[in-house]
Design a protein around this motif. Structure first.
Motif, PDB file in Angstrom:
ATOM      1  N   ASP A 126       0.847  -1.192   0.000  1.00 58.01           N
ATOM      2  CA  ASP A 126       0.000   0.000   0.000  1.00 58.01           C
ATOM      3  C   ASP A 126       0.884   1.244   0.000  1.00 58.01           C
ATOM      4  O   ASP A 126       1.970   1.230   0.573  1.00 58.01           O
ATOM      5  N   TYR A 127       0.414   2.296  -0.621  1.00 53.75           N
ATOM      6  CA  TYR A 127       1.191   3.528  -0.647  1.00 53.75           C
ATOM      7  C   TYR A 127       0.297   4.707  -0.293  1.00 53.75           C
ATOM      8  O   TYR A 127      -0.935   4.636  -0.412  1.00 53.75           O
ATOM      9  N   THR A 128       0.920   5.775   0.154  1.00 53.98           N
ATOM     10  CA  THR A 128       0.140   6.928   0.599  1.00 53.98           C
ATOM     11  C   THR A 128       0.294   8.134  -0.318  1.00 53.98           C
ATOM     12  O   THR A 128      -0.562   9.006  -0.340  1.00 53.98           O
ATOM     13  N   ASN A 129       1.384   8.189  -1.079  1.00 54.19           N
ATOM     14  CA  ASN A 129       1.675   9.364  -1.896  1.00 54.19           C
ATOM     15  C   ASN A 129       0.980   9.243  -3.253  1.00 54.19           C
ATOM     16  O   ASN A 129       1.348   8.394  -4.077  1.00 54.19           O
ATOM     17  N   SER A 130      -0.001  10.089  -3.506  1.00 59.16           N
ATOM     18  CA  SER A 130      -0.759  10.010  -4.760  1.00 59.16           C
ATOM     19  C   SER A 130       0.069  10.461  -5.967  1.00 59.16           C
ATOM     20  O   SER A 130      -0.367  10.319  -7.105  1.00 59.16           O
ATOM     21  N   MET A 131       1.255  11.009  -5.718  1.00 54.05           N
ATOM     22  CA  MET A 131       2.125  11.436  -6.818  1.00 54.05           C
ATOM     23  C   MET A 131       2.956  10.281  -7.376  1.00 54.05           C
ATOM     24  O   MET A 131       3.615  10.425  -8.400  1.00 54.05           O
ATOM     25  N   PHE A 132       2.942   9.139  -6.704  1.00 51.40           N
ATOM     26  CA  PHE A 132       3.669   7.989  -7.233  1.00 51.40           C
ATOM     27  C   PHE A 132       3.044   7.564  -8.549  1.00 51.40           C
ATOM     28  O   PHE A 132       1.813   7.501  -8.697  1.00 51.40           O
ATOM     29  N   ASP A 133       3.909   7.257  -9.504  1.00 46.46           N
ATOM     30  CA  ASP A 133       3.435   6.968 -10.848  1.00 46.46           C
ATOM     31  C   ASP A 133       3.992   5.667 -11.412  1.00 46.46           C
ATOM     32  O   ASP A 133       3.572   5.216 -12.466  1.00 46.46           O
ATOM     33  N   ALA A 186       8.328   2.501  -5.176  1.00 48.42           N
ATOM     34  CA  ALA A 186       7.529   3.430  -5.973  1.00 48.42           C
ATOM     35  C   ALA A 186       8.324   4.687  -6.266  1.00 48.42           C
ATOM     36  O   ALA A 186       9.228   5.052  -5.508  1.00 48.42           O
ATOM     37  N   SER A 187       7.956   5.339  -7.349  1.00 49.54           N
ATOM     38  CA  SER A 187       8.600   6.612  -7.679  1.00 49.54           C
ATOM     39  C   SER A 187       7.620   7.492  -8.439  1.00 49.54           C
ATOM     40  O   SER A 187       6.565   7.034  -8.895  1.00 49.54           O
TER      41      SER A 187
END
Lengths: 114, 112
Positions: free
Chosen positions: B24-31, B92-93
């Motif tokens: 799971d990730y929290t940063n919506s800017m991860f692409d 993620a990045s």
């Protein structure tokens, strides 16, 4: 093709001492990365080089950590002075271009600070 | 502040069955999302990746699923083999490789 080489593989030092790690990337790889992996955590990017220029060092604790990449090939990461919380595995990786899915990692250097 | 989370520190599955590793990730800017595999005393090796414009990517026995609305991705290994026993890292990045972050890893054990 030879992989990413790192030395030493293990290092034990006392706190406040200095230590240096060496990395030799895959021949021809322009991008070089240093990561810190603390036990139980994922690797954290410390610094990224493109040839011999720094692309990203936002997470490098610059008061005690330094890194250089002379002539755009080998790189050294130095800690001076070391703290207990620096105990970790230090991973070096390289890639032909700055794309993370093409990183090749070395075996790492395990640092223990007593 | 953990931007990439892998809430299961370990997972055991029987050989031949499916392994499902979650992230799971929290940063919506991860692409862009990646999975790495790590054996003891070795560096991580890249396994499979997916960009945010896709919801599935497959490579042999490995499939990654991405649910952007839930900020969740998973890695499926079918069938699982004993040689798959390793630590798996989700990463993620941003779209241009910025803010590259690894999760804490999940140790997979495939039992013969």
């Amino acid at each position: 093709e030879a992989g990413v080489a790192q030395s030493p593989r293990y290092k034990i030092i006392e706190k406040r001492q200095s230590v240096a790690f060496w990395c030799n990337p895959i021949s021809g790889h322009a991008t070089l990365y240093w990561y810190q992996q603390i036990l139980g955590q994922g690797p954290k990017l410390l610094i990224q080089f493109q040839n011999n220029g720094v692309v990203d060092d936002s997470q490098l604790p610059k008061d005690r950590f330094s890194a250089e990449r002379l002539k755009g090939v080998d790189s050294t990461l130095k800690i001076q002075p070391a703290k207990l919380e620096d105990s970790a595995v230090y991973l070096c990786a390289s890639s032909l271009v700055a794309i993370y899915n093409e990183q090749f990692f070395g075996p790492g250097t395990r640092l223990t600070v007593l | 502040d953990q931007q990439v989370k892998q809430n299961s520190p370990s997972l055991s599955v029987q050989e031949g069955r499916i392994s499902i590793l979650n992230c799971d990730y929290t940063n919506s800017m991860f692409d862009y999302f990646l999975w790495y595999k790590k054996y003891p005393a070795e560096g991580p090796t890249f396994l499979i990746s997916i960009s945010s414009i896709k919801d599935k990517n497959e490579d042999g026995r490995f499939t990654v699923f991405l649910n952007k609305s839930a900020k969740h991705l998973s890695l499926h290994i079918v069938p699982s083999q004993p040689g798959d026993s390793a630590v798996y890292f989700c990463a993620a990045s941003g779209a241009y490789g910025q803010n590259f972050v690894f999760g804490p890893g999940t140790r997979l054990s495939v039992l013969p």
